[in-house]
Design a protein around this motif. Structure first.
Motif, PDB file in Angstrom:
ATOM      1  N   THR A   1       2.915 -12.797   8.217  1.00 47.31           N
ATOM      2  CA  THR A   1       2.963 -11.494   7.264  1.00 47.31           C
ATOM      3  C   THR A   1       1.381 -10.723   7.211  1.00 47.31           C
ATOM      4  OG1 THR A   1       1.672 -12.796   5.345  1.00 47.31           O
ATOM      5  CG2 THR A   1       4.129 -12.310   5.474  1.00 47.31           C
ATOM      6  N   GLU A   2       1.474  -9.992   7.844  1.00 47.32           N
ATOM      7  CA  GLU A   2       0.066  -8.975   7.875  1.00 47.32           C
ATOM      8  C   GLU A   2      -0.510  -8.682   5.897  1.00 47.32           C
ATOM      9  OE1 GLU A   2       0.182  -6.021  11.045  1.00 47.32           O
ATOM     10  OE2 GLU A   2       1.227  -7.317  12.165  1.00 47.32           O
ATOM     11  N   ALA A   3      -1.993  -8.415   6.666  1.00 50.22           N
ATOM     12  CA  ALA A   3      -2.606  -8.154   5.887  1.00 50.22           C
ATOM     13  C   ALA A   3      -1.512  -6.939   5.117  1.00 50.22           C
ATOM     14  CB  ALA A   3      -4.056  -8.157   6.297  1.00 50.22           C
ATOM     15  N   SER A   4      -1.713  -6.287   3.835  1.00 52.08           N
ATOM     16  CA  SER A   4      -1.502  -5.212   3.881  1.00 52.08           C
ATOM     17  C   SER A   4      -2.542  -3.906   4.420  1.00 52.08           C
ATOM     18  CB  SER A   4      -1.709  -5.114   2.119  1.00 52.08           C
ATOM     19  OG  SER A   4      -1.393  -3.796   1.581  1.00 52.08           O
ATOM     20  N   THR A   5      -2.116  -3.075   4.335  1.00 52.37           N
ATOM     21  CA  THR A   5      -2.694  -1.396   4.841  1.00 52.37           C
ATOM     22  C   THR A   5      -2.888  -0.712   3.684  1.00 52.37           C
ATOM     23  OG1 THR A   5      -0.519  -0.840   6.232  1.00 52.37           O
ATOM     24  CG2 THR A   5      -2.021  -1.974   7.330  1.00 52.37           C
ATOM     25  N   ASP A   6      -3.230  -1.241   2.511  1.00 55.46           N
ATOM     26  CA  ASP A   6      -3.453  -0.144   1.551  1.00 55.46           C
ATOM     27  C   ASP A   6      -4.540   0.720   1.789  1.00 55.46           C
ATOM     28  OD1 ASP A   6      -1.321  -1.281   0.391  1.00 55.46           O
ATOM     29  OD2 ASP A   6      -2.766  -3.205  -1.195  1.00 55.46           O
ATOM     30  N   THR A   7      -5.143   1.654   0.951  1.00 54.40           N
ATOM     31  CA  THR A   7      -5.744   2.291   1.381  1.00 54.40           C
ATOM     32  C   THR A   7      -7.536   2.178   1.549  1.00 54.40           C
ATOM     33  OG1 THR A   7      -5.410   3.340  -1.439  1.00 54.40           O
ATOM     34  CG2 THR A   7      -4.559   4.066   1.077  1.00 54.40           C
TER      35      THR A   7
ATOM     36  N   LEU B   1      -6.351  -5.477  -4.531  1.00 51.26           N
ATOM     37  CA  LEU B   1      -7.064  -6.942  -3.743  1.00 51.26           C
ATOM     38  C   LEU B   1      -6.704  -7.896  -3.594  1.00 51.26           C
ATOM     39  CD1 LEU B   1      -9.531  -7.482  -2.227  1.00 51.26           C
ATOM     40  CD2 LEU B   1     -10.377  -8.378  -4.446  1.00 51.26           C
ATOM     41  N   LYS B   2      -5.212  -7.880  -4.789  1.00 47.88           N
ATOM     42  CA  LYS B   2      -3.928  -8.487  -4.814  1.00 47.88           C
ATOM     43  C   LYS B   2      -3.175  -8.805  -3.906  1.00 47.88           C
ATOM     44  CE  LYS B   2      -1.172  -8.470  -7.962  1.00 47.88           C
ATOM     45  NZ  LYS B   2       0.010  -8.136  -9.107  1.00 47.88           N
ATOM     46  N   THR B   3      -2.905  -7.724  -3.927  1.00 45.77           N
ATOM     47  CA  THR B   3      -1.674  -7.348  -3.016  1.00 45.77           C
ATOM     48  C   THR B   3      -2.750  -7.967  -1.500  1.00 45.77           C
ATOM     49  OG1 THR B   3      -0.880  -5.375  -4.445  1.00 45.77           O
ATOM     50  CG2 THR B   3      -0.456  -5.732  -2.033  1.00 45.77           C
ATOM     51  N   ILE B   4      -3.699  -7.281  -0.806  1.00 48.32           N
ATOM     52  CA  ILE B   4      -4.038  -7.461   0.405  1.00 48.32           C
ATOM     53  C   ILE B   4      -4.810  -8.705   0.401  1.00 48.32           C
ATOM     54  CG2 ILE B   4      -6.363  -7.096   1.458  1.00 48.32           C
ATOM     55  CD1 ILE B   4      -6.502  -4.654   0.154  1.00 48.32           C
ATOM     56  N   LEU B   5      -5.191  -9.249  -0.015  1.00 47.58           N
ATOM     57  CA  LEU B   5      -5.325 -11.285  -0.429  1.00 47.58           C
ATOM     58  C   LEU B   5      -3.747 -11.712  -0.395  1.00 47.58           C
ATOM     59  CD1 LEU B   5      -8.351 -10.842  -3.276  1.00 47.58           C
ATOM     60  CD2 LEU B   5      -8.392 -12.219  -0.393  1.00 47.58           C
ATOM     61  N   ALA B   6      -2.591 -11.340  -0.753  1.00 49.71           N
ATOM     62  CA  ALA B   6      -1.713 -12.386  -0.463  1.00 49.71           C
ATOM     63  C   ALA B   6      -1.063 -12.219   0.420  1.00 49.71           C
ATOM     64  CB  ALA B   6      -0.783 -11.388  -2.434  1.00 49.71           C
ATOM     65  N   SER B   7      -1.337 -11.474   1.070  1.00 48.37           N
ATOM     66  CA  SER B   7      -0.728 -11.017   2.363  1.00 48.37           C
ATOM     67  C   SER B   7      -1.282 -11.807   3.277  1.00 48.37           C
ATOM     68  CB  SER B   7      -0.148  -9.804   2.880  1.00 48.37           C
ATOM     69  OG  SER B   7      -1.033  -8.604   2.938  1.00 48.37           O
ATOM     70  N   PHE B   8      -2.761 -11.868   3.490  1.00 44.76           N
ATOM     71  CA  PHE B   8      -3.837 -12.521   4.190  1.00 44.76           C
ATOM     72  C   PHE B   8      -3.870 -14.452   4.242  1.00 44.76           C
ATOM     73  CE2 PHE B   8      -7.921 -13.744   6.038  1.00 44.76           C
ATOM     74  CZ  PHE B   8      -8.043 -13.273   6.983  1.00 44.76           C
ATOM     75  N   PRO B   9      -3.098 -14.958   5.468  1.00 50.73           N
ATOM     76  CA  PRO B   9      -2.835 -16.238   5.584  1.00 50.73           C
ATOM     77  C   PRO B   9      -4.036 -17.161   4.747  1.00 50.73           C
ATOM     78  CG  PRO B   9      -2.436 -15.210   7.724  1.00 50.73           C
ATOM     79  CD  PRO B   9      -2.426 -13.716   6.519  1.00 50.73           C
ATOM     80  N   GLY B  10      -4.096 -17.886   3.909  1.00 47.95           N
ATOM     81  CA  GLY B  10      -5.052 -18.319   3.540  1.00 47.95           C
ATOM     82  C   GLY B  10      -5.866 -18.143   1.894  1.00 47.95           C
ATOM     83  N   CYS B  11      -5.094 -16.425   1.548  1.00 47.60           N
ATOM     84  CA  CYS B  11      -6.109 -16.248   0.693  1.00 47.60           C
ATOM     85  C   CYS B  11      -4.678 -16.327  -0.710  1.00 47.60           C
ATOM     86  CB  CYS B  11      -6.484 -14.857   1.233  1.00 47.60           C
ATOM     87  SG  CYS B  11      -8.033 -15.180   2.478  1.00 47.60           S
ATOM     88  N   GLU B  12      -3.890 -16.835  -0.049  1.00 48.12           N
ATOM     89  CA  GLU B  12      -2.935 -16.745  -1.335  1.00 48.12           C
ATOM     90  C   GLU B  12      -3.287 -16.911  -2.676  1.00 48.12           C
ATOM     91  OE1 GLU B  12      -2.467 -18.785   0.819  1.00 48.12           O
ATOM     92  OE2 GLU B  12      -1.099 -17.028   2.337  1.00 48.12           O
ATOM     93  N   ASN B  13      -4.573 -18.397  -2.807  1.00 54.32           N
ATOM     94  CA  ASN B  13      -4.649 -18.783  -3.970  1.00 54.32           C
ATOM     95  C   ASN B  13      -6.278 -17.473  -4.469  1.00 54.32           C
ATOM     96  OD1 ASN B  13      -3.064 -21.368  -3.958  1.00 54.32           O
ATOM     97  ND2 ASN B  13      -4.657 -22.772  -3.448  1.00 54.32           N
TER      98      ASN B  13
END
Length: 178
Positions: free
Chosen positions: A24-30, A78-90
């Motif tokens: 998955t790719e990181a969120s493109t939130d605003t 930030l939770k949403t962005i991190l969850a979609s960035f590989p390695g940052c789920e925790n």
């Protein structure tokens, strides 16, 4: 040069703490478009890492201002962005704890763990412009101390806000390698 770049990218992918990979790719939130309270400009080469940094600073600034609801909102994004960035789920789980904290003291306690995770990422990120400062308050967390990142050298303590705004020191300055 390519060897160092590859090592840096690998380290960033692993730096949040979890080595599980997702397609998955990181969120493109605003968050990358939001006005960050800080006045200094930090520009990172990777837009996904930039989005994490912007989200982190948005959260840090809300804690500096002792704005519980703003910190909750920032942690949610930030939770949403991190969850979609590989390695940052925790690390996303830590952001969720900030989101669901009952008060600002709880948010600030969890911010210590979040900061610890992301500081490693930004120490090895490809910084194109500006400086990132690793700052430390020795009194945070009942004297155990706490670190955070800032885009400016001036101390603005997210652990105490108005109570002790300038308590802390710069431990390290992360600069562009170019």
């Amino acid at each position: 040069m390519k060897k160092y770049l590859a090592v840096g990218v690998l380290f960033i992918a692993l730096s949040c703490t979890n080595t599980d990979k997702k397609n998955t790719e990181a969120s493109t939130d605003t968050l990358s478009e939001k006005k960050v309270v800080t006045t200094a400009v930090v520009e990172l080469a990777d837009s996904k890492v930039q989005n994490i940094y912007n989200g982190y600073i948005y959260l840090k600034d809300a804690l500096v201002e002792s704005k519980f609801e703003d910190a909750k909102k920032a942690a949610t994004e930030l939770k949403t962005i991190l969850a979609s960035f590989p390695g940052c789920e925790n690390t996303a789980v830590i952001a969720e704890k900030i989101e669901t904290a009952k008060d600002i003291a709880g948010q600030r306690k969890e911010f210590t763990y979040l900061s610890s995770d992301v500081i490693a990422m930004f120490k090895h990120a490809d910084l194109k412009k500006g400086s990132i400062y690793v700052q430390h308050c020795p009194m945070a967390n009942k004297g155990e101390g706490g670190d955070w990142l800032a885009s400016e050298k001036q101390i603005q303590n997210p652990y105490y806000g108005d109570e002790m705004m300038d308590c802390g020191a710069v431990l390290e300055e992360i600069k562009s390698s170019k």
